[in-house]
Design an enzyme around this catalytic site. Structure first.
Site, PDB file in Angstrom:
ATOM      1  CB  CYS A  62      97.556  62.657  26.627  1.00 14.27           C
ATOM      2  SG  CYS A  62      97.250  64.356  27.118  1.00 14.27           S
ATOM      3  CG  ASP A  63      95.677  59.159  26.031  1.00 13.30           C
ATOM      4  OD1 ASP A  63      96.612  58.985  26.826  1.00 13.30           O
ATOM      5  OD2 ASP A  63      94.562  59.609  26.368  1.00 13.30           O
ATOM      6  CB  CYS A 113      94.449  64.404  25.774  1.00 11.76           C
ATOM      7  SG  CYS A 113      96.054  65.227  25.633  1.00 11.76           S
TER       8      CYS A 113
END
Length: 240
Positions: free
Chosen positions: A68-69, A65
């Site tokens: 996300c990261d 992701c």
């Protein structure tokens, strides 16, 4: 928080679900339960390349992701694997915060829409590596580089990167429900637009098992709230 409001939590594996006269029967690894209504929030699992180093360094520079990261690698050189619209979207996202993005494509073409391909190819800090497969992600405790193979020239090379993102798709965890519910061609549970209602009255679905577009914790939590409200209304209409 759920427990504080009286929720009973059981850690068990559900083996089957079936419709019965007064609701639903769920058979687990320990016993069989009967419920008036069920909310499904089994999520979706990222597809991986299947190499050992990918799992060993998962959470230490390897991620499925980018949204996300990606921020943890601001200003760094990163790689992303994938050839669809999602991979292009994530590559473009990474290009705004990372120094350089190497996009690995197994073939000499992408599956993504022409618009998305054009945006990627026009972004100066995205380098598309065609006909390229990942052999190994290198690093002892964190991602330091990747060893790749050009499957046309059969030449290997090592490219320094600090993060490695996999964007080759997700698999909804819905196999258990395929005999009971309507699923789309990719296995996502179909719900009535704007609700969490499935084709089976009394069963509601929320989160990534029915959402192939957003796949974020905050949207999953929001749809979980919708499912709880839908289930409450269903029970009120049924039993007063």
């Amino acid at each position: 928080q759920a427990q504080r409001f009286g929720t009973e939590i059981k850690t068990e594996t559900v083996d089957s679900i079936e419709k019965i006269d007064d609701g639903f029967s769920l058979k687990t690894s320990k016993e069989t339960y009967q419920f008036k209504t069920v909310i499904l929030s089994t999520g979706a699992s990222a597809k991986w390349l299947g190499i050992e180093s990918e799992q060993r360094l998962n959470g230490f520079g390897v991620s499925a992701c980018a949204v996300c990261d990606g921020f943890f690698f601001k200003g760094k050189d990163v790689a992303i694997v994938g050839a669809g619209d999602t991979a292009c979207e994530e590559a473009l996202y990474l290009s705004k915060i990372c120094n350089k993005v190497s996009m690995l494509i197994r073939k000499d073409s992408m599956r993504a829409s022409k618009v998305m391909q054009d945006r990627v190819l026009k972004t100066s800090n995205i380098e598309v590596l065609w006909n390229t497969e990942t052999i190994e992600i290198l690093g002892e405790h964190k991602v330091e580089s990747m060893r790749v193979l050009n499957n046309k020239s059969n030449q290997e090379s090592t490219i320094p990167v600090q993060a490695f993102f996999v964007a080759i798709g997700h698999q909804p965890n819905s196999d258990l429900f395929k005999e009971v519910l309507d699923l789309d061609d990719h296995g996502y549970i179909l719900t009535t637009p704007g609700t969490s209602k499935t084709n089976m009255p009394g069963i509601f679905a929320c989160g990534d098992v029915q959402d192939k577009n957003y796949r974020q914790a905050v949207t999953a939590a929001g749809s979980g709230c919708m499912a709880a409200l839908d289930a409450e209304r269903y029970l009120s209409e049924l039993y007063g």
